[in-house]
Scaffold this motif. Structure first.
Motif, short mmCIF file in Angstrom:
data_model
loop_
_atom_site.label_atom_id
_atom_site.label_comp_id
_atom_site.label_asym_id
_atom_site.label_seq_id
_atom_site.Cartn_x
_atom_site.Cartn_y
_atom_site.Cartn_z
N GLY A 202 -3.77 11.24 8.25
CA GLY A 202 -4.54 10.78 9.40
C GLY A 202 -3.95 9.61 10.15
N TYR A 203 -2.66 9.32 9.95
CA TYR A 203 -2.00 8.24 10.69
C TYR A 203 -1.46 8.77 12.02
CZ TYR A 203 -2.22 5.42 6.46
OH TYR A 203 -2.67 4.72 5.38
N ALA A 204 -1.27 7.86 12.97
CA ALA A 204 -0.74 8.26 14.27
C ALA A 204 0.68 8.78 14.14
CB ALA A 204 -0.80 7.09 15.24
N ASP A 205 1.47 8.13 13.26
CA ASP A 205 2.85 8.55 13.03
C ASP A 205 3.36 7.84 11.78
OD1 ASP A 205 3.34 5.89 13.86
OD2 ASP A 205 3.76 6.51 15.92
N GLN A 206 4.62 8.08 11.44
CA GLN A 206 5.17 7.50 10.22
C GLN A 206 5.25 5.97 10.30
OE1 GLN A 206 8.74 9.43 8.81
NE2 GLN A 206 9.29 7.72 7.48
N ALA A 207 5.49 5.44 11.49
CA ALA A 207 5.54 3.98 11.64
C ALA A 207 4.19 3.35 11.35
CB ALA A 207 6.02 3.62 13.04
N HIS A 208 3.13 4.01 11.77
CA HIS A 208 1.77 3.55 11.50
C HIS A 208 1.52 3.51 9.99
CE1 HIS A 208 -2.84 4.31 12.15
NE2 HIS A 208 -2.58 3.06 11.78
N LEU A 209 1.92 4.57 9.31
CA LEU A 209 1.81 4.61 7.85
C LEU A 209 2.59 3.46 7.21
CD1 LEU A 209 1.32 5.91 5.02
CD2 LEU A 209 3.28 7.39 5.49
N ALA A 210 3.80 3.23 7.67
CA ALA A 210 4.64 2.19 7.09
C ALA A 210 4.00 0.81 7.26
CB ALA A 210 6.02 2.21 7.75
N ARG A 211 3.40 0.56 8.43
CA ARG A 211 2.75 -0.74 8.66
C ARG A 211 1.57 -0.94 7.72
NH1 ARG A 211 3.58 0.80 14.07
NH2 ARG A 211 1.38 1.37 14.31
N ASP A 212 0.75 0.10 7.56
CA ASP A 212 -0.42 -0.03 6.69
C ASP A 212 0.00 -0.23 5.24
OD1 ASP A 212 -2.44 0.07 8.58
OD2 ASP A 212 -3.57 1.60 7.49
N VAL A 213 1.00 0.50 4.79
CA VAL A 213 1.47 0.37 3.41
C VAL A 213 1.95 -1.06 3.16
CG1 VAL A 213 3.24 1.06 1.76
CG2 VAL A 213 2.03 2.80 3.08
N ARG A 214 2.73 -1.59 4.07
CA ARG A 214 3.25 -2.95 3.87
C ARG A 214 2.11 -3.98 3.92
NH1 ARG A 214 8.16 -5.52 3.97
NH2 ARG A 214 9.30 -3.64 4.58
N GLU A 215 1.15 -3.78 4.83
CA GLU A 215 0.05 -4.73 4.94
C GLU A 215 -0.80 -4.76 3.67
OE1 GLU A 215 -4.11 -5.39 7.46
OE2 GLU A 215 -2.47 -4.24 8.37
N PHE A 216 -1.14 -3.60 3.14
CA PHE A 216 -2.03 -3.54 1.99
C PHE A 216 -1.34 -3.75 0.65
CE2 PHE A 216 -4.92 -1.04 4.85
CZ PHE A 216 -6.02 -1.88 4.74
N THR A 217 -0.07 -3.37 0.56
CA THR A 217 0.61 -3.43 -0.74
C THR A 217 1.68 -4.50 -0.82
OG1 THR A 217 2.45 -1.88 -0.30
CG2 THR A 217 0.30 -0.93 -0.86
N GLY A 218 2.14 -4.98 0.34
CA GLY A 218 3.19 -5.99 0.34
C GLY A 218 4.58 -5.43 0.14
N MET A 219 4.74 -4.12 0.21
CA MET A 219 6.03 -3.48 -0.04
C MET A 219 6.23 -2.30 0.90
SD MET A 219 6.03 -3.25 -4.21
CE MET A 219 7.77 -2.79 -4.24
N PRO A 220 7.50 -1.95 1.20
CA PRO A 220 7.77 -0.70 1.90
C PRO A 220 7.39 0.48 1.02
CG PRO A 220 9.67 -2.17 1.95
CD PRO A 220 8.73 -2.73 0.95
N LEU A 221 7.05 1.59 1.65
CA LEU A 221 6.59 2.75 0.91
C LEU A 221 7.61 3.25 -0.11
CD1 LEU A 221 4.50 4.93 0.37
CD2 LEU A 221 5.35 6.19 2.37
N GLY A 222 8.87 3.32 0.30
CA GLY A 222 9.89 3.81 -0.63
C GLY A 222 10.00 2.97 -1.87
N GLU A 223 9.99 1.64 -1.73
CA GLU A 223 10.09 0.76 -2.88
C GLU A 223 8.85 0.86 -3.75
OE1 GLU A 223 11.10 -3.27 -2.03
OE2 GLU A 223 12.60 -2.74 -0.53
N LEU A 224 7.70 1.02 -3.11
CA LEU A 224 6.45 1.14 -3.85
C LEU A 224 6.48 2.38 -4.75
CD1 LEU A 224 3.54 -0.05 -4.19
CD2 LEU A 224 2.84 1.60 -2.44
N LEU A 225 6.92 3.50 -4.19
CA LEU A 225 6.96 4.74 -4.96
C LEU A 225 8.01 4.68 -6.07
CD1 LEU A 225 6.60 7.40 -2.13
CD2 LEU A 225 4.84 6.50 -3.64
N ALA A 226 9.05 3.88 -5.84
CA ALA A 226 10.09 3.76 -6.86
C ALA A 226 9.67 2.83 -8.00
CB ALA A 226 11.38 3.25 -6.23
N GLY A 227 8.53 2.19 -7.84
CA GLY A 227 8.03 1.32 -8.89
C GLY A 227 8.59 -0.07 -8.84
N ALA A 228 9.15 -0.48 -7.70
CA ALA A 228 9.69 -1.84 -7.57
C ALA A 228 8.56 -2.83 -7.50
CB ALA A 228 10.59 -1.93 -6.34
N GLY A 229 8.84 -4.09 -7.94
CA GLY A 229 7.86 -5.13 -7.80
C GLY A 229 6.90 -5.20 -8.97
#
Length: 229
Positions: A202-229
């Protein structure tokens, strides 16, 4: 090591965690509140609006994660008062009452089972849950706009906001964003390409998703999924 299982309390999850080392862990926003056990003490984890980093607390943990919106009635405190906080149960309840529950959990065969029994007992004492929080979650989880959710439930926007603050700790727009984030993370973890994940969640585009992921989790999506941090 983290493990979880469905609770006998409807919609809740019982979990245990024994960190392998003293490094930081990352608890992501999920719209939920938890009753926690650690080192013989009971705490309440309020609803998060950003990733909660855990560090410096070695040893075993256990918890009951309540279905979104249900914990305030069981614990007797509005969710917004605990937003982004971890608070000792003794700070929320009279000392004698908190001590009795803590003693019961500590006397159980294991803390996780003790917490689950405590949650079931509280649910029995408080009676049937208010159906409105679950209805709010069900509507927003489908991507329904906040205004349409208020119309569907037959309540005004102001009442929806007040009820959401008390039940979830934040307004319906923030809850909707967190539920959308959880949908996106589930898709991405299943291997759905990020652009498709954004569209399906339900995001407008991939950039919108990336912004929300970083805002809520403090990490880029790729790093988050890789288990970094």
């Amino acid at each position: 090591m983290y493990a979880e299982r469905p609770s006998r309390l409807a919609g809740a999850v019982v979990w245990t965690n024994t960190p392998a080392d003293g490094g930081a862990g990352r608890v992501l926003p999920d719209g939920c509140m938890d009753l926690l056990w650690h080192d013989g003490r009971l705490l309440v984890a309020g609803p998060d609006t950003r990733a909660h980093l855990t560090a410096g607390e070695p040893g075993a943990w256990a918890g009951v994660r309540f279905y979104p919106g249900t914990a305030p009635a069981l614990l007797g405190v509005p969710a917004h008062e605990l937003r982004d906080r971890r608070v000792a149960l003794a700070e929320l309840w009279p000392a004698s009452r908190a001590r009795r529950l803590t003693d019961l959990v500590n006397a159980a065969a294991d803390p996780a089972s003790g917490l689950e029994e405590a949650a079931l007992a509280r649910a029995a004492d408080t009676g049937p849950p208010d159906p409105l929080p679950r209805q709010i979650v069900a509507a927003l989880a489908t991507g329904r706009p906040v205004a349409a959710t208020a119309d569907q439930l037959g309540i005004g926007a102001r009442r929806l906001h007040r009820r959401s603050l008390a039940a979830f700790g934040y307004g319906p727009k923030t809850l909707a964003r967190i539920l959308r984030l959880r949908r996106a993370l589930a898709l991405a973890r299943d291997g759905v390409p990020f652009a498709d994940t954004a569209a399906r969640a339900g995001y407008a585009d991939q950039a919108h998703l990336a912004r929300d992921v970083r805002e809520f989790t403090g990490m880029p999506l790729g790093e988050l999924l890789a288990g970094a941090g």
